[in-house]
Design a protein around this motif. Structure first.
Motif, PDB file in Angstrom:
ATOM      1  N   VAL A 168       0.835  -1.217   0.084  1.00 30.87           N
ATOM      2  CA  VAL A 168      -0.065  -0.048  -0.260  1.00 30.87           C
ATOM      3  C   VAL A 168       1.058   1.190   0.026  1.00 30.87           C
ATOM      4  N   PRO A 169       0.851   2.383  -0.945  1.00 29.75           N
ATOM      5  CA  PRO A 169       0.065   1.952  -2.296  1.00 29.75           C
ATOM      6  C   PRO A 169       0.623   1.009  -2.964  1.00 29.75           C
ATOM      7  N   PRO A 170      -0.387   0.372  -3.951  1.00 34.23           N
ATOM      8  CA  PRO A 170       0.065  -0.703  -4.817  1.00 34.23           C
ATOM      9  C   PRO A 170       1.018  -0.191  -5.910  1.00 34.23           C
ATOM     10  N   GLY A 171       1.829  -1.124  -6.298  1.00 34.92           N
ATOM     11  CA  GLY A 171       2.954  -0.763  -7.395  1.00 34.92           C
ATOM     12  C   GLY A 171       2.860  -1.868  -8.491  1.00 34.92           C
ATOM     13  N   LEU A 172       3.490  -1.436  -9.416  1.00 32.95           N
ATOM     14  CA  LEU A 172       3.413  -2.080 -10.757  1.00 32.95           C
ATOM     15  C   LEU A 172       4.852  -2.806 -11.077  1.00 32.95           C
ATOM     16  N   VAL A 173       4.823  -4.092 -10.881  1.00 30.67           N
ATOM     17  CA  VAL A 173       5.832  -4.954 -11.170  1.00 30.67           C
ATOM     18  C   VAL A 173       6.520  -4.844 -12.339  1.00 30.67           C
ATOM     19  N   THR A 174       8.041  -4.301 -12.427  1.00 31.00           N
ATOM     20  CA  THR A 174       8.613  -4.116 -13.416  1.00 31.00           C
ATOM     21  C   THR A 174       9.704  -5.118 -13.840  1.00 31.00           C
ATOM     22  N   GLY A 175       9.850  -5.233 -15.378  1.00 27.76           N
ATOM     23  CA  GLY A 175      10.749  -6.316 -15.657  1.00 27.76           C
ATOM     24  C   GLY A 175       9.899  -7.569 -16.088  1.00 27.76           C
ATOM     25  N   VAL A 176       8.678  -7.553 -16.142  1.00 20.17           N
ATOM     26  CA  VAL A 176       7.864  -8.705 -16.403  1.00 20.17           C
ATOM     27  C   VAL A 176       7.144  -8.549 -17.667  1.00 20.17           C
ATOM     28  N   ARG A 177       6.106  -7.447 -17.635  1.00 24.24           N
ATOM     29  CA  ARG A 177       5.577  -7.019 -18.918  1.00 24.24           C
ATOM     30  C   ARG A 177       6.156  -5.929 -19.574  1.00 24.24           C
ATOM     31  N   PHE A 178       6.884  -4.987 -18.903  1.00 19.77           N
ATOM     32  CA  PHE A 178       7.469  -3.800 -19.472  1.00 19.77           C
ATOM     33  C   PHE A 178       8.527  -3.349 -18.339  1.00 19.77           C
ATOM     34  N   ASP A 179       9.383  -2.428 -18.749  1.00 22.85           N
ATOM     35  CA  ASP A 179      10.311  -1.592 -18.083  1.00 22.85           C
ATOM     36  C   ASP A 179      10.003  -0.169 -17.909  1.00 22.85           C
ATOM     37  N   VAL A 180      10.700   0.590 -17.160  1.00 25.06           N
ATOM     38  CA  VAL A 180      10.173   2.002 -16.967  1.00 25.06           C
ATOM     39  C   VAL A 180      11.440   2.755 -17.171  1.00 25.06           C
ATOM     40  N   LEU A 181      11.447   3.872 -18.078  1.00 24.97           N
ATOM     41  CA  LEU A 181      12.330   5.032 -18.068  1.00 24.97           C
ATOM     42  C   LEU A 181      11.666   6.054 -17.256  1.00 24.97           C
ATOM     43  N   ASP A 182      12.831   6.582 -16.270  1.00 26.95           N
ATOM     44  CA  ASP A 182      12.283   7.575 -15.167  1.00 26.95           C
ATOM     45  C   ASP A 182      13.252   8.825 -15.510  1.00 26.95           C
ATOM     46  N   ALA A 183      12.726  10.111 -15.716  1.00 27.70           N
ATOM     47  CA  ALA A 183      13.027  11.163 -16.200  1.00 27.70           C
ATOM     48  C   ALA A 183      12.607  12.391 -15.357  1.00 27.70           C
ATOM     49  N   PRO A 184      13.174  13.416 -15.283  1.00 32.42           N
ATOM     50  CA  PRO A 184      12.561  14.835 -14.803  1.00 32.42           C
ATOM     51  C   PRO A 184      11.351  15.084 -15.643  1.00 32.42           C
ATOM     52  N   ALA A 185      10.129  15.657 -15.138  1.00 28.79           N
ATOM     53  CA  ALA A 185       8.937  15.806 -15.692  1.00 28.79           C
ATOM     54  C   ALA A 185       9.131  16.787 -16.780  1.00 28.79           C
ATOM     55  N   GLU A 186      10.159  17.753 -16.567  1.00 27.80           N
ATOM     56  CA  GLU A 186      10.282  18.907 -17.831  1.00 27.80           C
ATOM     57  C   GLU A 186      10.912  18.142 -19.031  1.00 27.80           C
ATOM     58  N   ALA A 187      11.983  17.240 -18.816  1.00 30.16           N
ATOM     59  CA  ALA A 187      12.419  16.531 -19.928  1.00 30.16           C
ATOM     60  C   ALA A 187      11.457  15.685 -20.512  1.00 30.16           C
ATOM     61  N   GLY A 188      10.367  14.966 -19.719  1.00 27.48           N
ATOM     62  CA  GLY A 188       9.351  14.195 -20.475  1.00 27.48           C
ATOM     63  C   GLY A 188       8.583  14.965 -21.227  1.00 27.48           C
ATOM     64  N   PHE A 189       8.243  16.053 -20.597  1.00 34.42           N
ATOM     65  CA  PHE A 189       7.328  17.007 -21.451  1.00 34.42           C
ATOM     66  C   PHE A 189       7.853  17.349 -22.701  1.00 34.42           C
ATOM     67  N   ALA A 190       9.071  17.669 -22.989  1.00 33.32           N
ATOM     68  CA  ALA A 190       9.742  18.153 -23.907  1.00 33.32           C
ATOM     69  C   ALA A 190       9.849  16.757 -24.926  1.00 33.32           C
ATOM     70  N   MET A 191      10.100  15.731 -24.248  1.00 32.86           N
ATOM     71  CA  MET A 191      10.194  14.705 -25.235  1.00 32.86           C
ATOM     72  C   MET A 191       8.677  14.204 -25.881  1.00 32.86           C
ATOM     73  N   LEU A 192       7.586  14.544 -24.983  1.00 28.71           N
ATOM     74  CA  LEU A 192       6.165  14.163 -25.543  1.00 28.71           C
ATOM     75  C   LEU A 192       5.823  15.022 -26.547  1.00 28.71           C
ATOM     76  N   GLY A 193       6.324  16.292 -26.275  1.00 24.26           N
ATOM     77  CA  GLY A 193       5.951  17.183 -27.487  1.00 24.26           C
ATOM     78  C   GLY A 193       6.742  16.644 -28.675  1.00 24.26           C
TER      79      GLY A 193
END
Length: 197
Positions: free
Chosen positions: A16-41
């Motif tokens: 609690v709170p629940p988490g999504l297990v990584t490494g099974v169906r997907f992995d996750v890239l973690d970055a600052p939100a500002e960089a992520g929003f620039a990349m999403l654009g």
């Protein structure tokens, strides 16, 4: 959080709170939100990226399982290794905090500003493996094949590393002029040719 297990088939932690297990169906890239929003654009067309979540000031991009192990070598191959980028990956044996269901996630975030929310939620009925960027051979140079396939992992990591590096340059040295700018040349005493002739 039965939505993840029942509709999407994603393993979750019993915490609690629940988490999504990584490494099974997907992995996750973690970055600052500002960089992520620039990349999403940069990759704004639907289908180029898989699910994307926002948690506080961090953005979480779901990528193919096994990508976390590939990230250091990929950054070295792209010549970004050793620069201390604020870019990490969650892989096997790790978990990310599970965002709420897309239909009621914003309501939960109103009470808890650090609660993760989906910016681009997963689509039920589609395997996550077919919707996330992956390291694959062949095809165009990191581009979508036009049939709705996501971009390749190298193109995604290159865009994200560039955005992270720009943020680092801007925050580390705010009084330093950008290279090759008029101000930097004046400080160095090498005025542009148009001012010397």
């Amino acid at each position: 959080m039965g939505w993840y297990e029942q509709e999407l088939g994603w393993p979750v932690t019993g915490t609690v709170p629940p988490g999504l297990v990584t490494g099974v169906r997907f992995d996750v890239l973690d970055a600052p939100a500002e960089a992520g929003f620039a990349m999403l654009g940069r990759f704004s067309r639907p289908g180029l990226l898989g699910p994307v979540a926002l948690e506080g000031h961090r953005i979480r991009l779901l990528v193919a399982a096994g990508s976390a192990e590939e990230l250091p070598g990929l950054l070295e191959w792209l010549e970004w290794a050793g620069l201390g980028l604020d870019l990490a990956a969650l892989g096997a044996g790790q978990a990310m905090r599970a965002p709420a269901h897309p239909d009621w996630g914003r309501r939960e975030a109103a009470y808890d500003r650090s609660a993760p929310v989906w910016l681009r939620p997963p689509r039920p009925g589609l395997d996550v493996e077919s919707t996330v960027p992956a390291l694959r051979l062949g095809g165009g140079a990191g581009q979508s094949d036009g049939a709705g396939a996501p971009i390749g992992l190298p193109a995604l990591v290159a865009a994200l590393a560039t955005a992270c590096h720009r943020i680092a340059l801007r925050t580390r040295s705010q009084d330093q002029p950008w290279a090759f700018s008029y101000a930097s040349r004046m400080v160095a005493g090498t005025r542009p040719r148009s001012l010397t002739s």
